[in-house]
Design an enzyme around this catalytic site. Structure first.
Site, PDB file in Angstrom:
ATOM      1  N   TYR A  95       0.873  -1.178   0.000  1.00 39.24           N
ATOM      2  CA  TYR A  95       0.000   0.000   0.000  1.00 39.24           C
ATOM      3  C   TYR A  95       0.914   1.233   0.000  1.00 39.24           C
ATOM      4  O   TYR A  95       2.084   1.137  -0.364  1.00 39.24           O
ATOM      5  CB  TYR A  95      -0.916  -0.126   1.240  1.00 39.24           C
ATOM      6  CG  TYR A  95      -2.069   0.827   1.319  1.00 39.24           C
ATOM      7  CD1 TYR A  95      -2.894   1.053   0.229  1.00 39.24           C
ATOM      8  CD2 TYR A  95      -2.357   1.488   2.508  1.00 39.24           C
ATOM      9  CE1 TYR A  95      -3.972   1.921   0.321  1.00 39.24           C
ATOM     10  CE2 TYR A  95      -3.441   2.350   2.612  1.00 39.24           C
ATOM     11  CZ  TYR A  95      -4.241   2.562   1.513  1.00 39.24           C
ATOM     12  OH  TYR A  95      -5.303   3.423   1.611  1.00 39.24           O
ATOM     13  N   ARG A 148      -6.347  10.351 -10.764  1.00 34.13           N
ATOM     14  CA  ARG A 148      -5.741  11.032  -9.600  1.00 34.13           C
ATOM     15  C   ARG A 148      -5.242   9.933  -8.672  1.00 34.13           C
ATOM     16  O   ARG A 148      -5.879   9.605  -7.681  1.00 34.13           O
ATOM     17  CB  ARG A 148      -6.786  11.949  -8.931  1.00 34.13           C
ATOM     18  CG  ARG A 148      -6.256  12.952  -7.953  1.00 34.13           C
ATOM     19  CD  ARG A 148      -5.792  12.358  -6.628  1.00 34.13           C
ATOM     20  NE  ARG A 148      -6.806  12.190  -5.631  1.00 34.13           N
ATOM     21  CZ  ARG A 148      -6.842  11.145  -4.782  1.00 34.13           C
ATOM     22  NH1 ARG A 148      -5.950  10.170  -4.804  1.00 34.13           N
ATOM     23  NH2 ARG A 148      -7.808  11.062  -3.883  1.00 34.13           N
ATOM     24  N   LYS A 166      -5.928  -1.969  -2.717  1.00 37.69           N
ATOM     25  CA  LYS A 166      -7.066  -1.753  -1.800  1.00 37.69           C
ATOM     26  C   LYS A 166      -7.787  -3.077  -1.546  1.00 37.69           C
ATOM     27  O   LYS A 166      -8.219  -3.351  -0.430  1.00 37.69           O
ATOM     28  CB  LYS A 166      -8.044  -0.731  -2.397  1.00 37.69           C
ATOM     29  CG  LYS A 166      -7.489   0.687  -2.494  1.00 37.69           C
ATOM     30  CD  LYS A 166      -7.822   1.511  -1.261  1.00 37.69           C
ATOM     31  CE  LYS A 166      -7.214   2.899  -1.366  1.00 37.69           C
ATOM     32  NZ  LYS A 166      -7.389   3.722  -0.169  1.00 37.69           N
ATOM     33  N   GLU A 237     -12.459   4.904  -6.529  1.00 37.13           N
ATOM     34  CA  GLU A 237     -11.158   5.206  -5.926  1.00 37.13           C
ATOM     35  C   GLU A 237     -10.297   6.031  -6.880  1.00 37.13           C
ATOM     36  O   GLU A 237     -10.135   5.678  -8.054  1.00 37.13           O
ATOM     37  CB  GLU A 237     -10.434   3.879  -5.620  1.00 37.13           C
ATOM     38  CG  GLU A 237      -9.195   4.022  -4.779  1.00 37.13           C
ATOM     39  CD  GLU A 237      -9.496   4.391  -3.320  1.00 37.13           C
ATOM     40  OE1 GLU A 237     -10.355   3.769  -2.685  1.00 37.13           O
ATOM     41  OE2 GLU A 237      -8.838   5.326  -2.815  1.00 37.13           O
ATOM     42  N   ASP A 238      -9.753   7.093  -6.368  1.00 37.73           N
ATOM     43  CA  ASP A 238      -8.757   7.894  -7.072  1.00 37.73           C
ATOM     44  C   ASP A 238      -9.226   8.405  -8.438  1.00 37.73           C
ATOM     45  O   ASP A 238      -8.488   8.368  -9.433  1.00 37.73           O
ATOM     46  CB  ASP A 238      -7.422   7.134  -7.162  1.00 37.73           C
ATOM     47  CG  ASP A 238      -6.741   7.060  -5.793  1.00 37.73           C
ATOM     48  OD1 ASP A 238      -7.387   7.418  -4.779  1.00 37.73           O
ATOM     49  OD2 ASP A 238      -5.573   6.661  -5.719  1.00 37.73           O
ATOM     50  N   ASP A 260     -14.259   6.308  -1.782  1.00 32.97           N
ATOM     51  CA  ASP A 260     -13.348   6.137  -0.649  1.00 32.97           C
ATOM     52  C   ASP A 260     -12.604   7.429  -0.317  1.00 32.97           C
ATOM     53  O   ASP A 260     -12.381   7.747   0.849  1.00 32.97           O
ATOM     54  CB  ASP A 260     -12.353   5.027  -1.016  1.00 32.97           C
ATOM     55  CG  ASP A 260     -11.425   4.685   0.119  1.00 32.97           C
ATOM     56  OD1 ASP A 260     -11.874   4.684   1.272  1.00 32.97           O
ATOM     57  OD2 ASP A 260     -10.240   4.409  -0.157  1.00 32.97           O
ATOM     58  N   ASP A 261     -12.202   8.182  -1.345  1.00 39.34           N
ATOM     59  CA  ASP A 261     -11.412   9.392  -1.108  1.00 39.34           C
ATOM     60  C   ASP A 261     -12.246  10.482  -0.455  1.00 39.34           C
ATOM     61  O   ASP A 261     -11.729  11.299   0.299  1.00 39.34           O
ATOM     62  CB  ASP A 261     -10.806   9.877  -2.431  1.00 39.34           C
ATOM     63  CG  ASP A 261      -9.922   8.806  -3.015  1.00 39.34           C
ATOM     64  OD1 ASP A 261      -8.902   8.483  -2.396  1.00 39.34           O
ATOM     65  OD2 ASP A 261     -10.291   8.237  -4.065  1.00 39.34           O
ATOM     66  N   ASN A 399      -0.691  11.541   0.175  1.00 43.42           N
ATOM     67  CA  ASN A 399       0.103  10.359  -0.149  1.00 43.42           C
ATOM     68  C   ASN A 399       0.716  10.511  -1.534  1.00 43.42           C
ATOM     69  O   ASN A 399       0.170  11.233  -2.359  1.00 43.42           O
ATOM     70  CB  ASN A 399      -0.806   9.111  -0.150  1.00 43.42           C
ATOM     71  CG  ASN A 399      -1.393   8.849   1.214  1.00 43.42           C
ATOM     72  OD1 ASN A 399      -0.695   8.889   2.212  1.00 43.42           O
ATOM     73  ND2 ASN A 399      -2.691   8.594   1.265  1.00 43.42           N
TER      74      ASN A 399
HETATM   75  N1  LIG Z   1      -4.635   9.740   3.988  1.00 45.16           N
HETATM   76  C1  LIG Z   1      -5.634   9.266   3.281  1.00 45.16           C
HETATM   77  O1  LIG Z   1      -6.306   8.281   3.661  1.00 45.16           O
HETATM   78  C2  LIG Z   1      -6.007   9.926   2.002  1.00 45.16           C
HETATM   79  C3  LIG Z   1      -5.197  10.840   1.422  1.00 45.16           C
HETATM   80  N2  LIG Z   1      -5.555  11.436   0.246  1.00 45.16           N
HETATM   81  C4  LIG Z   1      -4.588  12.342  -0.349  1.00 45.16           C
HETATM   82  O2  LIG Z   1      -5.112  13.643  -0.430  1.00 45.16           O
HETATM   83  C5  LIG Z   1      -4.481  14.325  -1.491  1.00 45.16           C
HETATM   84  C6  LIG Z   1      -5.503  15.156  -2.224  1.00 45.16           C
HETATM   85  O3  LIG Z   1      -6.480  14.371  -2.829  1.00 45.16           O
HETATM   86  P1  LIG Z   1      -7.741  15.072  -3.552  1.00 45.16           P
HETATM   87  O4  LIG Z   1      -8.457  15.941  -2.598  1.00 45.16           O
HETATM   88  O5  LIG Z   1      -8.533  14.020  -4.206  1.00 45.16           O
HETATM   89  O6  LIG Z   1      -6.981  15.920  -4.666  1.00 45.16           O
HETATM   90  P2  LIG Z   1      -7.333  17.271  -5.397  1.00 45.16           P
HETATM   91  O7  LIG Z   1      -6.304  17.462  -6.429  1.00 45.16           O
HETATM   92  O8  LIG Z   1      -8.761  17.266  -5.792  1.00 45.16           O
HETATM   93  O9  LIG Z   1      -7.182  18.374  -4.280  1.00 45.16           O
HETATM   94  C7  LIG Z   1      -6.002  19.020  -3.958  1.00 45.16           C
HETATM   95  C8  LIG Z   1      -6.370  20.345  -3.356  1.00 45.16           C
HETATM   96  O10 LIG Z   1      -5.186  20.925  -2.863  1.00 45.16           O
HETATM   97  C9  LIG Z   1      -5.039  22.241  -3.390  1.00 45.16           C
HETATM   98  N3  LIG Z   1      -3.638  22.576  -3.501  1.00 45.16           N
HETATM   99  C10 LIG Z   1      -2.740  22.167  -4.415  1.00 45.16           C
HETATM  100  N4  LIG Z   1      -1.541  22.723  -4.175  1.00 45.16           N
HETATM  101  C11 LIG Z   1      -1.689  23.502  -3.094  1.00 45.16           C
HETATM  102  C12 LIG Z   1      -0.835  24.338  -2.372  1.00 45.16           C
HETATM  103  N5  LIG Z   1       0.446  24.463  -2.715  1.00 45.16           N
HETATM  104  N6  LIG Z   1      -1.329  25.030  -1.328  1.00 45.16           N
HETATM  105  C13 LIG Z   1      -2.630  24.902  -0.991  1.00 45.16           C
HETATM  106  N7  LIG Z   1      -3.497  24.116  -1.623  1.00 45.16           N
HETATM  107  C14 LIG Z   1      -3.029  23.424  -2.669  1.00 45.16           C
HETATM  108  C15 LIG Z   1      -5.747  22.193  -4.705  1.00 45.16           C
HETATM  109  O11 LIG Z   1      -6.083  23.525  -5.052  1.00 45.16           O
HETATM  110  P3  LIG Z   1      -6.204  23.964  -6.573  1.00 45.16           P
HETATM  111  O12 LIG Z   1      -7.405  23.237  -7.071  1.00 45.16           O
HETATM  112  O13 LIG Z   1      -6.336  25.416  -6.476  1.00 45.16           O
HETATM  113  O14 LIG Z   1      -4.933  23.479  -7.227  1.00 45.16           O
HETATM  114  C16 LIG Z   1      -6.948  21.330  -4.361  1.00 45.16           C
HETATM  115  O15 LIG Z   1      -7.924  22.099  -3.713  1.00 45.16           O
HETATM  116  C17 LIG Z   1      -3.760  13.259  -2.326  1.00 45.16           C
HETATM  117  O16 LIG Z   1      -2.381  13.335  -2.081  1.00 45.16           O
HETATM  118  C18 LIG Z   1      -4.271  11.946  -1.769  1.00 45.16           C
HETATM  119  O17 LIG Z   1      -3.272  10.937  -1.791  1.00 45.16           O
HETATM  120  C19 LIG Z   1      -6.737  11.173  -0.365  1.00 45.16           C
HETATM  121  C20 LIG Z   1      -7.580  10.253   0.165  1.00 45.16           C
HETATM  122  C21 LIG Z   1      -7.253   9.525   1.367  1.00 45.16           C
HETATM  123  C1  LIG Z   2      -5.244   6.620   0.696  1.00 45.05           C
HETATM  124  C2  LIG Z   2      -5.941   7.061  -0.491  1.00 45.05           C
HETATM  125  O1  LIG Z   2      -7.031   6.591  -0.777  1.00 45.05           O
HETATM  126  C3  LIG Z   2      -5.367   8.074  -1.320  1.00 45.05           C
HETATM  127  O2  LIG Z   2      -4.317   8.618  -0.977  1.00 45.05           O
HETATM  128  O3  LIG Z   2      -5.942   8.353  -2.369  1.00 45.05           O
HETATM  129 MG   LIG Z   3      -7.570   6.977  -2.784  1.00 43.97          MG
END
Ligand SMILES: NC(=O)C1=CN([C@@H]2O[C@H](COP(=O)(O)OP(=O)(O)OC[C@H]3O[C@@H](n4cnc5c(N)ncnc54)[C@H](OP(=O)(O)O)[C@@H]3O)[C@@H](O)[C@H]2O)C=CC1
Ligand SMILES: CC(=O)C(=O)O
Ligand SMILES: [Mg+2]
Length: 539
Positions: A95, A148, A166, A237-238, A260-261, A399
């Site tokens: 993972y 993504r 997963k 997912e993603d 999931d996200d 991540n």
């Molecule tokens: N720990 C866990 O279990 C999980 C972790 N994640 C992680 O979360 C992360 C984001 O996923 P997701 O929300 O789907 O992705 P998105 O790309 O949809 O969201 C990213 C967000 O971050 C903003 N952003 C990008 N760069 C910056 C910066 N320098 N400063 C401030 N804001 C910034 C983007 O803004 P803008 O649109 O303006 O670029 C956007 O709003 C991934 O790395 C994923 O691996 C996701 C799910 C589960």
């Molecule tokens: C953990 C997870 O689902 C992600 O980083 O997208």
């Molecule tokens: Mg995910």
């Protein structure tokens, strides 16, 4: 086919039946295996020692990933026993973070198909392709279109590593039989030019299909699943955030599915926040929370926390006042005209502020990073959080490790050991100046989706609701021990993940029956149903 009729080399080549050198003398007679194995008959314990020693011989995480991947293809029960009995060691390999590297390298390390690939060229034939899957009673599908992948962006068909990983966790962490699990890659092309130009790339070498062309293909898939695998839960997912929301909104009320996200991540984060109150002494309903990032992960968390605050007696608008989001362009506020629909409920009547400006203005107790961009929590950010809190809560959720908003070492050092920290990908224990040692928790949706999926399966649920994630979050938070809280840890030990998933599943299934969301009659004893479903890795 009757499994007993699978004999000789076919039995050894069947990963679900293969026991390799552990086949007994009687089994060797019965299945005509003499000569096809060495003389010695070993126990599974000895096999475990051998595979563990060979795993340790590998010199990099990607080599360990390839090794485990091959073991899974050869001997499924041995693989899952190895993983579930050594979960803390194996999780970072199968993972995050290594699965991220494995996706980036997917076409270069590919050995054998695991999972089902549905390509845009299969339009009109998705049902037939689903019928090619060797197992007929699929209960859990994890599907991605690879746009993504973690915080690594568009990895196209290489994203297949994520559904595979997963679903391995569904088995290792919730005991769901591997034959119930089907990883799916919806290969709709990729906008990643370097992949399209890679001669080894294994996906469609065209730009992604979009709009109605895309949505109608996903719809053909979702509808075909209802027909071919009517009991299957679909875990999205993603997906890229706009598609993630569009698909969830389209299907959540009528199809057994979740994202999931958005939802799994939300329950994990809410649980961490609830548990943190046991350290800080704050009441959950009094908390102020800020998010860096306003994509599917961050707003998913915001939405569930809003629900939890409303359940505590706040009005929806009072709850929204506790949740502030900052993205790359600064504070999410009403004066902006570049916001996506999922951001609009959180756009405050407030002049634009920078990230640090927003921290100083709003004084959050909790800061949650979900940007996909490493290093976005710098020392100024951590110190600003410390100015307003004795013990600020910092969740650095992005991540893989390279995308974490800060490292555990940085968080503890910059806060002089005062931060309550967890990260999406694991960090080793940290010692800071003065010799104080901290064990950071892992804030990852692995704590949630296996249990929720198992609960939905045990309850034969018709749909998945946000309340199930609220239940999962509260159940998870209660699993953090007093000692863990005293040590500043807000997630329970991953060694207990199977028990935790079972508890979540029991609560979710109970809710399913209470709400009448079950499609089959209620059993007398849910615990027994869950126990009976457990995959047995031991032979
Ligand atoms: N720990 C866990 O279990 C999980 C972790 N994640 C992680 O979360 C992360 C984001 O996923 P997701 O929300 O789907 O992705 P998105 O790309 O949809 O969201 C990213 C967000 O971050 C903003 N952003 C990008 N760069 C910056 C910066 N320098 N400063 C401030 N804001 C910034 C983007 O803004 P803008 O649109 O303006 O670029 C956007 O709003 C991934 O790395 C994923 O691996 C996701 C799910 C589960
Ligand atoms: C953990 C997870 O689902 C992600 O980083 O997208
Ligand atoms: Mg995910």
């Amino acid at each position: 086919m009757n499994e007993e009729l699978i004999i000789g080399i076919d039995r050894l080549k069947n990963p679900s039946l293969n026991k390799s050198t552990a086949f007994t003398s009687e089994e060797r007679d019965k299945y005509k295996l003499h000569g096809l194995l060495p003389t010695a008959i070993t126990t599974q314990d000895t096999q475990l020692k051998r595979v563990l020693a060979n795993l340790h011989r590998q010199e990099s995480n990607i080599a360990r990933y390839i090794f485990l991947n091959s073991l899974q293809s050869r001997n499924e029960r041995l693989f899952f026993r190895l993983v579930s009995e050594n979960i803390k060691e194996m999780l970072p390999i199968i993972y995050t973070p290594t699965v991220g590297e494995a996706c980036q390298e997917f076409a270069h390390i590919y050995q054998q198909q695991k999972g089902l690939t549905l390509s845009a060229t299969n339009r009109g034939q998705i049902k037939e392709v689903l019928q090619n899957w060797p197992h007929k009673d699929v209960r859990i599908i994890v599907v991605t279109d690879g746009e993504r992948i973690l915080g690594l962006g568009d990895l196209g068909a290489n994203g297949m590593g994520i559904p595979i990983g997963k679903l391995s966790l569904y088995t290792a962490c919730a005991g769901i039989h591997p034959e119930y699990c089907m990883p799916v890659m919806l290969d709709v092309g990729t906008n990643n030019v370097s992949l399209r130009e890679d001669p080894l790339y294994l996906g469609l070498t065209q730009k992604r299909i979009q709009g109605d062309e895309y949505l109608s293909l996903v719809d053909e898939f979702v509808q075909a699943v209802q027909e071919i695998f009517p009991k299957a839960l679909i875990q999205f997912e993603d997906f890229l955030t706009p598609n993630a929301y569009a698909l969830l909104e389209k299907y959540r009320k009528s199809i057994l599915c979740f994202n999931d996200d958005i939802q799994g991540t939300a329950a994990m984060a809410l649980s961490g926040v609830l548990a943190s109150c046991g350290i800080t002494g704050h009441a959950f309903k009094d908390l102020r929370l800020m998010f860096l990032g306003a994509g599917s992960a961050a707003t998913g968390i915001g939405d569930l926390i809003k629900l939890a605050l409303v359940a505590e007696g706040l009005t929806e608008s009072e709850a929204v006042q506790r949740l502030w989001f900052v993205d790359e362009n600064g504070l999410i506020c009403k004066e902006r005209d570049d916001l996506m629909p999922h951001n609009l409920p959180y756009a405050h009547e407030q002049p634009m502020l920078s990230f640090i400006g927003a921290i100083n203005h709003f004084k959050p107790h909790v800061l949650i990073g979900a940007t996909g961009v490493g290093g976005t929590f710098n020392s100024k950010v951590v110190k600003a959080m410390c100015k307003h809190n004795e013990h600020p809560v910092l969740l650095s959720l992005s991540n893989p490790t390279s995308r974490s908003e800060c490292t555990a070492q940085q968080a503890y050092e910059w806060s002089d050991g005062n931060v309550i920290f967890a990260s999406g990908s694991p960090f080793p224990p940290v010692t800071i100046e003065g010799g104080r040692r901290f064990i950071p928790g892992q804030g990852n949706n692995v704590y949630i989706f296996p249990g929720v999926g198992l609960g939905a399966l045990a309850g034969d649920a018709s749909i998945i609701t946000d309340e199930m994630f609220l239940i999962a979050a509260k159940t998870l938070a209660k699993q953090v021990s007093k000692t863990e809280l005293l040590n500043g840890t807000i997630y329970p030990d991953l060694d207990n993940i199977l028990d935790i998933s079972l508890l979540i599943a029991e609560q979710v299934a109970t809710y399913v029956f209470e709400q009448g969301l079950n499609r089959s009659p209620q059993p007398g004893d849910i615990k027994k149903v869950l126990q009976d479903m457990m995959y047995n890795t031991i032979y």
